[in-house]
Design a protein around this motif. Sequence first.
Motif, PDB file in Angstrom:
ATOM      1  N   UNK A   1       0.852  -1.193   0.000  1.00 54.01           N
ATOM      2  CA  UNK A   1       0.000   0.000   0.000  1.00 54.01           C
ATOM      3  C   UNK A   1       0.886   1.241   0.000  1.00 54.01           C
ATOM      4  N   UNK A   2       1.208   1.783  -1.180  1.00 55.31           N
ATOM      5  CA  UNK A   2       2.098   2.944  -1.270  1.00 55.31           C
ATOM      6  C   UNK A   2       1.570   4.187  -0.563  1.00 55.31           C
ATOM      7  N   UNK A   3       0.281   4.192  -0.216  1.00 51.85           N
ATOM      8  CA  UNK A   3      -0.316   5.375   0.402  1.00 51.85           C
ATOM      9  C   UNK A   3      -0.212   5.371   1.933  1.00 51.85           C
ATOM     10  N   UNK A   4       0.414   4.372   2.501  1.00 49.48           N
ATOM     11  CA  UNK A   4       0.483   4.294   3.967  1.00 49.48           C
ATOM     12  C   UNK A   4       1.347   5.416   4.518  1.00 49.48           C
ATOM     13  N   UNK A   5       0.895   5.963   5.656  1.00 53.81           N
ATOM     14  CA  UNK A   5       1.624   7.059   6.302  1.00 53.81           C
ATOM     15  C   UNK A   5       1.814   6.816   7.794  1.00 53.81           C
ATOM     16  N   UNK A   6       1.590   5.582   8.241  1.00 56.18           N
ATOM     17  CA  UNK A   6       1.669   5.305   9.686  1.00 56.18           C
ATOM     18  C   UNK A   6       2.947   4.573  10.080  1.00 56.18           C
ATOM     19  N   UNK A   7       3.887   4.444   9.158  1.00 52.74           N
ATOM     20  CA  UNK A   7       5.006   3.551   9.410  1.00 52.74           C
ATOM     21  C   UNK A   7       6.116   4.157  10.257  1.00 52.74           C
ATOM     22  N   UNK A   8       6.064   5.442  10.534  1.00 48.03           N
ATOM     23  CA  UNK A   8       7.036   6.034  11.453  1.00 48.03           C
ATOM     24  C   UNK A   8       6.505   6.126  12.868  1.00 48.03           C
ATOM     25  N   UNK A   9       5.197   5.888  13.051  1.00 45.19           N
ATOM     26  CA  UNK A   9       4.598   6.028  14.374  1.00 45.19           C
ATOM     27  C   UNK A   9       5.117   5.030  15.395  1.00 45.19           C
TER      28      UNK A   9
END
Length: 231
Positions: A140-148
């Motif tokens: 899923x290239x749209x993910x934005x939670x991976x630094x949390x």
Amino acid sequence: MIDHYDWAGGREAMLRFGPAAGPVVVAAPPLFEEANRTRAFLVTILRLLAQRGIAGALPDLPGQGESLVPTDRSSILKMRDAFNFACDKFDREGRNCYALGMRSGALLDTLAPVAGRWHFAPMPGDKLLRELKRAAIAADPQRHDLDSPVLGGSTPIEIAGNPLAPALLAELVTARPAPDARVVRLASDPADAIRRVDGAPLWRRAEPDNDPALAALLAEDIAVWIRACES
């Protein structure tokens, strides 16, 4: 034979191989999906060790294998603690215990009361974290939670089908294998090692697989090493 061990968080299953006396190799498989891809290979190594008169054990660890602990409630510390108890089961019998850590499984034996550590293709936790992030972004290239995860939080984060606790992912940032292990790697792996062997990285394959020839080579290396340690 199917056995069990108890740890602070409950009871887990453990496969056992070989004689009921003498040294025993307790194996820590890779974490998450790599465990499924390499399980048959790891079991083959333990069976070959049994044929050489060396006992082996493959414990389920919290959140892994058939453990009843949900994956999102596990942690590196809990898995290390459980692996410690699995080894202690044999230590209480007066048997010398040796750790076999494969890939990220090498992160889990650092607290164990073992006479020695043998690692195959060990990897640091931050490298595993990068691989998990790449897998998630590929899906899923749209993910934005991976630094949390490294910033905190309590909501499980799903990566490659596994709901993982942010605390576990944060632990990976600093998790390292123990520095005193005998390290064996594939010839294609440029990282430091005492020995290199030819073979393919089974953990990269799409489906679980086995390599009996490589398993025999590694089992012999482990057996020779243990005999040297015991002499």
